[in-house]
Write an enzyme that holds these catalytic residues in place. Structure first.
Site, short mmCIF file in Angstrom:
data_model
loop_
_atom_site.label_atom_id
_atom_site.label_comp_id
_atom_site.label_asym_id
_atom_site.label_seq_id
_atom_site.Cartn_x
_atom_site.Cartn_y
_atom_site.Cartn_z
N HIS A 8 4.97 55.13 29.13
CA HIS A 8 4.90 53.55 28.80
C HIS A 8 6.15 53.07 28.13
O HIS A 8 6.38 53.60 26.86
CB HIS A 8 3.75 53.52 27.82
N GLU A 191 -4.33 46.71 22.43
CA GLU A 191 -3.40 46.60 21.22
C GLU A 191 -3.50 45.47 20.28
O GLU A 191 -4.50 45.64 19.43
CB GLU A 191 -1.99 46.51 22.28
N ASP A 269 7.48 52.65 24.32
CA ASP A 269 7.43 51.17 24.30
C ASP A 269 8.60 50.31 24.57
O ASP A 269 8.95 49.80 25.74
CB ASP A 269 6.34 50.66 23.40
N1 HPA Z 1 3.50 45.04 24.46
C1 HPA Z 1 2.90 44.18 25.66
N2 HPA Z 1 3.72 43.38 26.46
C2 HPA Z 1 4.92 43.98 26.53
C3 HPA Z 1 5.69 44.72 25.66
C4 HPA Z 1 4.71 45.39 24.68
O1 HPA Z 1 5.10 46.06 23.89
N3 HPA Z 1 7.00 44.91 25.77
C5 HPA Z 1 7.27 44.03 26.77
N4 HPA Z 1 6.33 43.52 27.22
ZN ZN Z 2 4.01 48.23 26.32
#
Ligand code: HPA
Ligand code: ZN
Length: 321
Positions: A8, A191, A269
């Site tokens: 991810h 999230e 991320d």
């Molecule tokens: N979260 C959700 N969408 C995203 C992220 C993230 O960390 N980075 C780029 N697009």
């Molecule tokens: Zn992400």
């Protein structure tokens, strides 16, 4: 050193401030100075402001060779931290924003993967993503491009972006199209959206993994289902702290999810935005959650078993652990 694998990471979100400045200079584009703080790092205040800063940084990736460089640069950094495999999210929508075709976008990334493999032995694959807040019709267009032009390094489909916008079911046509073409999928859920967002994603989308999924910890029934169905969680503790979801690594439910029996993985991320890296995520898991070397290796094994790449590659990589 423990070998690492990552599932991810947003390719456009791996660009360092230095690389953004380099691409802007070589392409002769003007950078919005507001994207940097006085110390030179990226400037953003909360998750939604981060998404805007991310878009501005991504807009400096203008050419096929920029995508090659961004990919190579990231994989080189990962290889120096003993990563052996990275499955990276690419966003054809961000490429399209600067006038780049789907094919050029993927050709650039492919060249970066090939260059990094030649120099460091690291392996990379691509998950093409749509952007939730861009809406369902743009997502469907990305899915249509995906199925119309199969690519050996493109192993799956995903969705990032703002979980507060639209509903997972709106994206079912895009996800189902890709699933029907034989590919696996993942979506960001749980999230900022909470457990309800995970429930809606599992009920409406053919996903085999969850991006984050961390807030399953707030719903025992949901958590049990995730454990029973062995749905891998792409956990990103450093990201969750940077965006304010949890106050500290100590308060992050990584260890609780692991102890509950979830298939957990560690991920960065958008590493330069969140002041982290795949190496730091493993180091912090060892230091803060007390994970042993064998437990860290098991996290790498989880990532490889949960990867969307083919079995022969998985076996080759698993043998390196
Ligand atoms: N979260 C959700 N969408 C995203 C992220 C993230 O960390 N980075 C780029 N697009
Ligand atoms: Zn992400």
């Amino acid at each position: 050193m423990v070998k690492k694998a990552e599932l991810h990471v947003h390719l456009e979100g791996t660009t360092t401030p230095a690389l953004v400045r380099k691409m802007a200079a070589r392409n002769g584009t003007t950078l919005d100075p507001a994207i940097f703080k006085s110390d030179g790092e990226f400037a953003w205040t909360d998750f939604w402001d981060f998404l805007k800063c991310y878009d501005k940084a991504a807009a400096t990736i203008l050419t096929k060779d920029d995508y090659r460089l961004v990919t190579y640069d990231y994989l080189a950094r990962c290889a120096r931290e003993d990563a052996i495999y990275v499955e990276m999210f690419s966003s054809p929508d961000h490429a399209a924003e600067v006038g780049m075709s789907y094919a050029d976008h993927l050709e650039g990334i492919t060249a970066g993967i090939d260059d990094a493999r030649a120099e460091y032995g690291i392996e990379g694959r691509i998950i093409v993503t749509c952007v939730r807040h861009f809406g369902a019709s743009r997502a469907l267009k990305v899915a249509q491009q995906f199925v119309a032009a199969p690519h050996p390094y493109v192993v799956g489909f995903g969705m990032g972006g703002d979980e507060a916008q639209f509903n997972p079911e709106d994206f079912a046509p895009a996800f189902n199209l890709v699933r029907d073409a034989g590919y696996q999928t993942t979506t960001h859920a749980g999230e900022f959206g909470g457990p309800v967002s995970i429930r809606a994603s599992l009920d409406n989308l053919p996903v085999s993994r969850l991006g984050h999924g961390v807030r399953a910890i707030e719903d025992t029934t949901l958590l049990e289902e995730i454990v029973d169905r062995r749905i891998p969680l792409e956990l990103c503790p450093g990201s969750n702290i940077a965006t304010g979801l949890y106050d500290s690594r100590e308060q992050h439910p990584f260890k609780a999810l692991m102890d509950a029996g979830c298939v957990v993985t560690l991920n960065s991320d958008d590493p330069p935005f969140f002041a982290t890296s795949i190496g730091q995520e493993y180091d912090c898991a060892a230091r803060i959650y007390g994970l042993t070397e064998e437990e860290l290796k098991n996290i790498t094994r989880n990532a490889l078993h949960s990867g969307f790449c083919d079995d022969a590659l998985k076996e080759e990589l698993l043998a390196k652990i």
